[in-house]
Enzyme design. Structure first.
Site, PDB file in Angstrom:
ATOM      1  CD  GLN A  74      -3.064   0.817   0.334  1.00  0.00           C
ATOM      2  OE1 GLN A  74      -3.534  -0.282   0.169  1.00  0.00           O
ATOM      3  NE2 GLN A  74      -3.498   1.868  -0.306  1.00  0.00           N
ATOM      4  CG  PHE A  75       1.964   3.580  -3.663  1.00  0.00           C
ATOM      5  CD1 PHE A  75       1.992   4.953  -3.867  1.00  0.00           C
ATOM      6  CD2 PHE A  75       1.082   2.807  -4.400  1.00  0.00           C
ATOM      7  CE1 PHE A  75       1.153   5.543  -4.794  1.00  0.00           C
ATOM      8  CE2 PHE A  75       0.248   3.383  -5.328  1.00  0.00           C
ATOM      9  CZ  PHE A  75       0.276   4.760  -5.526  1.00  0.00           C
ATOM     10  CB  THR A  76      -1.892   5.322  -0.942  1.00  0.00           C
ATOM     11  OG1 THR A  76      -2.538   4.230  -0.298  1.00  0.00           O
ATOM     12  CG2 THR A  76      -2.003   5.180  -2.448  1.00  0.00           C
TER      13      THR A  76
END
Length: 141
Positions: A74-76
């Site tokens: 989950q890069f966000t």
């Protein structure tokens, strides 16, 4: 490294309609984000916290209850909304750095004897979950 842990009754990740990772009993959904200076040592710290945090029912941990974990990149989690209306993703590590570290978290959990399912790195994923509680915790290392 950051992980958002959600206590779930069940959870699944789908890519283009296909289930690529699933836990069908109570456990944790771990959304894992990686930043530029993260390394294998931090991945192990995050895995330890995921395994040992006593946030399941009865104040048990995944390790003590033998509960599964669904690990999803989950890069966000490293998005910044400090300025303007469009998030900045500059604090998120690029894929070639992040992917092996998300895999390292999953691997370290498996080494501890936990059942681990995963999403597919870099894919557009649908996450279906049944929240339990709800209980959501942020872990950082």
């Amino acid at each position: 490294m950051r992980a958002v842990l959600q206590r779930v009754a069940s959870a699944a990740v789908l890519v283009e309609g296909e289930v690529v990772g699933e836990i069908s009993r109570p456990g944790l959904l771990a959304l894992v984000g990686v930043t530029h200076d993260d390394d294998e040592a931090r991945a192990r710290v995050v895995a330890r916290k995921i395994a040992e945090l006593r946030i399941l029912r009865g104040e048990e941990s995944c390790e003590s209850a033998g509960a599964p974990v669904l690990v999803v990149s989950q890069f966000t989690l490293y998005g910044s909304t400090r300025k303007g209306r469009r998030p900045s993703w500059s604090a998120a590590a690029p894929g070639p750095v992040a992917e092996p570290l998300v895999d390292a978290v999953a691997g370290a959990l498996r080494e501890r004897g936990l059942e681990v399912a995963t999403g597919r790195f870099g894919a557009m994923m649908e996450i279906h979950m049944v929240a339990d509680g709800p209980v959501t915790v942020l872990v950082e290392a």
